[in-house]
Enzyme design. Structure first.
Site, mmCIF file in Angstrom:
data_model
loop_
_atom_site.group_PDB
_atom_site.id
_atom_site.type_symbol
_atom_site.label_atom_id
_atom_site.label_comp_id
_atom_site.label_asym_id
_atom_site.label_seq_id
_atom_site.Cartn_x
_atom_site.Cartn_y
_atom_site.Cartn_z
ATOM 1 N N ARG A 134 13.618 7.728 -15.026
ATOM 2 C CA ARG A 134 13.936 6.393 -14.510
ATOM 3 C C ARG A 134 15.342 5.974 -14.919
ATOM 4 O O ARG A 134 16.084 5.416 -14.118
ATOM 5 C CB ARG A 134 12.906 5.368 -15.021
ATOM 6 C CG ARG A 134 13.173 3.931 -14.566
ATOM 7 C CD ARG A 134 11.991 3.002 -14.803
ATOM 8 N NE ARG A 134 10.814 3.509 -14.123
ATOM 9 C CZ ARG A 134 9.818 4.146 -14.740
ATOM 10 N NH1 ARG A 134 9.831 4.296 -16.057
ATOM 11 N NH2 ARG A 134 8.798 4.627 -14.049
ATOM 12 N N GLY B 227 2.274 4.699 -19.914
ATOM 13 C CA GLY B 227 1.764 5.760 -19.036
ATOM 14 C C GLY B 227 1.533 7.068 -19.785
ATOM 15 O O GLY B 227 0.844 7.110 -20.810
ATOM 16 N N TYR B 228 2.130 8.129 -19.283
ATOM 17 C CA TYR B 228 1.938 9.458 -19.868
ATOM 18 C C TYR B 228 2.910 9.741 -21.026
ATOM 19 O O TYR B 228 2.936 10.863 -21.537
ATOM 20 C CB TYR B 228 2.132 10.532 -18.782
ATOM 21 C CG TYR B 228 1.110 10.469 -17.669
ATOM 22 C CD1 TYR B 228 -0.111 11.142 -17.774
ATOM 23 C CD2 TYR B 228 1.359 9.737 -16.510
ATOM 24 C CE1 TYR B 228 -1.049 11.088 -16.748
ATOM 25 C CE2 TYR B 228 0.427 9.668 -15.480
ATOM 26 C CZ TYR B 228 -0.775 10.344 -15.610
ATOM 27 O OH TYR B 228 -1.702 10.286 -14.593
ATOM 28 N N ASP B 229 3.690 8.750 -21.436
ATOM 29 C CA ASP B 229 4.689 8.986 -22.495
ATOM 30 C C ASP B 229 4.100 9.573 -23.784
ATOM 31 O O ASP B 229 4.745 10.431 -24.406
ATOM 32 C CB ASP B 229 5.474 7.702 -22.803
ATOM 33 C CG ASP B 229 6.494 7.379 -21.714
ATOM 34 O OD1 ASP B 229 6.792 8.266 -20.894
ATOM 35 O OD2 ASP B 229 6.987 6.239 -21.691
ATOM 36 N N GLU C 261 0.834 -1.209 0.000
ATOM 37 C CA GLU C 261 0.000 0.000 0.000
ATOM 38 C C GLU C 261 0.865 1.253 0.000
ATOM 39 O O GLU C 261 1.802 1.365 0.791
ATOM 40 C CB GLU C 261 -0.901 -0.010 1.239
ATOM 41 C CG GLU C 261 -2.353 0.166 0.859
ATOM 42 C CD GLU C 261 -3.200 0.507 2.067
ATOM 43 O OE1 GLU C 261 -3.834 1.577 2.040
ATOM 44 O OE2 GLU C 261 -3.183 -0.289 3.017
ATOM 45 N N ASP D 196 9.139 4.709 -7.533
ATOM 46 C CA ASP D 196 7.902 5.476 -7.467
ATOM 47 C C ASP D 196 8.082 6.715 -8.339
ATOM 48 O O ASP D 196 9.079 7.437 -8.210
ATOM 49 C CB ASP D 196 7.531 5.858 -6.031
ATOM 50 C CG ASP D 196 6.016 6.060 -5.910
ATOM 51 O OD1 ASP D 196 5.263 5.162 -6.305
ATOM 52 O OD2 ASP D 196 5.590 7.134 -5.445
HETATM 53 P P1 ITT Z 1 4.161 -0.041 -8.889
HETATM 54 O O1 ITT Z 1 3.730 0.838 -7.737
HETATM 55 O O2 ITT Z 1 3.723 -1.460 -8.723
HETATM 56 O O3 ITT Z 1 5.622 0.073 -9.181
HETATM 57 P P2 ITT Z 1 2.567 1.801 -10.496
HETATM 58 O O4 ITT Z 1 2.214 1.813 -11.948
HETATM 59 O O5 ITT Z 1 1.438 1.910 -9.512
HETATM 60 O O6 ITT Z 1 3.418 0.460 -10.227
HETATM 61 P P3 ITT Z 1 3.593 4.350 -9.547
HETATM 62 O O7 ITT Z 1 2.877 4.288 -8.254
HETATM 63 O O8 ITT Z 1 5.008 4.826 -9.537
HETATM 64 O O9 ITT Z 1 3.649 2.901 -10.222
HETATM 65 O O10 ITT Z 1 2.686 5.175 -10.552
HETATM 66 C C1 ITT Z 1 3.208 5.996 -11.457
HETATM 67 C C2 ITT Z 1 2.291 6.161 -12.647
HETATM 68 O O11 ITT Z 1 2.907 7.194 -13.428
HETATM 69 C C3 ITT Z 1 2.209 4.925 -13.557
HETATM 70 O O12 ITT Z 1 1.099 4.145 -13.310
HETATM 71 C C4 ITT Z 1 2.143 5.552 -14.934
HETATM 72 O O13 ITT Z 1 0.826 5.933 -15.233
HETATM 73 C C5 ITT Z 1 2.978 6.814 -14.763
HETATM 74 N N1 ITT Z 1 4.392 6.591 -15.133
HETATM 75 C C6 ITT Z 1 5.386 6.035 -14.379
HETATM 76 N N2 ITT Z 1 6.535 5.991 -15.054
HETATM 77 C C7 ITT Z 1 6.290 6.516 -16.267
HETATM 78 C C8 ITT Z 1 7.065 6.738 -17.416
HETATM 79 O O14 ITT Z 1 8.341 6.378 -17.481
HETATM 80 N N3 ITT Z 1 6.485 7.323 -18.453
HETATM 81 C C9 ITT Z 1 5.186 7.677 -18.424
HETATM 82 N N4 ITT Z 1 4.371 7.491 -17.393
HETATM 83 C C10 ITT Z 1 4.914 6.909 -16.310
#
Ligand code: ITT
Length: 203
Positions: free
Chosen positions: A188, A160-162, A46, A75
């Protein structure tokens, strides 16, 4: 292939897109990388922290506690200036519980309607925590600066937001980059190069 490694490291994430990027950067280290697929009942830790660092540490320490092995967590948040830093630490659930990447991108573009180009600055911030053992966690970070586009790219790189994140030095969105290109300049990628040094020093 040699069956023995100097270290085992568990990737403390349920996000397969992150796993792909992380594995690529850590390639070549004398470390066996384990993921959610190597365990039964891998927990979803969590994220109760209010900062990226708190959440990264919670995830790394939670998975260390579950597996007894060193664990690496990521994160990440997207901070948009015109939205006072949102979605930030709430990036994964921006469009609501159970939302998709596409839902999040659409919500972001909607919130940014009418914001002029010069005010669309944003950055990805990534914190990586590595828990090596009891009371032995280190964290590193990385940032990538760019702009939110006005429409979503239909390129399918990244995640994600890429598709809505434009990276000026390359004149394209992160979604238009290869894995290697993105890792070379992304939040990252930068955090992982620092994490790789931490790991190397422990081998
Ligand atoms: P974990 O906690 O299991 O690692 P998560 O997807 O929930 O997976 P986060 O809490 O870090 O991970 O959430 C970050 C969000 O931001 C993720 O779900 C994507 O939508 C976005 N994100 C993370 N890294 C990204 C990247 O490199 N490019 C674009 N969007 C990204």
């Amino acid at each position: 292939m040699g069956a023995f490694f100097s270290m085992q490291l568990v990737l403390a994430t349920n996000n397969k897109d992150k796993v792909r990027e992380i594995k690529k950067v850590l390639e070549g280290l004398d470390i066996q990388i384990l993921t959610v697929d190597d365990f039964d009942d891998f927990p979803e830790v969590e994220e109760t922290g209010v900062t990226l660092e708190e959440n990264a540490v919670l995830k790394a320490e939670g998975i260390f506690a579950f597996t007894g092995l060193p664990a690496l967590a990521d994160d990440t948040g997207l901070e948009v200036d015109a939205l006072d830093g949102a979605p930030g630490v709430y990036s994964s659930r921006y469009a609501g519980p159970g939302c998709s990447y596409d839902d999040n991108c659409r919500k972001l573009l909607k919130e940014m309607t009418g914001v002029p180009k010069e005010k669309r600055m944003a950055r990805f911030r990534c914190v990586i925590a590595v828990c090596f053992g009891e009371n032995d966690t280190a964290s590193v970070d990385g940032i990538a600066e760019g702009f939110i586009t006005e429409s979503k790219s239909d390129a399918d790189g990244g995640f994600g937001y890429d598709p809505v994140f434009f990276y000026p030095p390359f004149r394209k969105t992160f979604a238009e980059m290869t894995l290697e290109e993105k890792n070379a300049v992304s939040h990252r990628g930068k955090a992982l190069f620092k994490a790789k040094e931490l790991l190397r020093n422990r081998l």
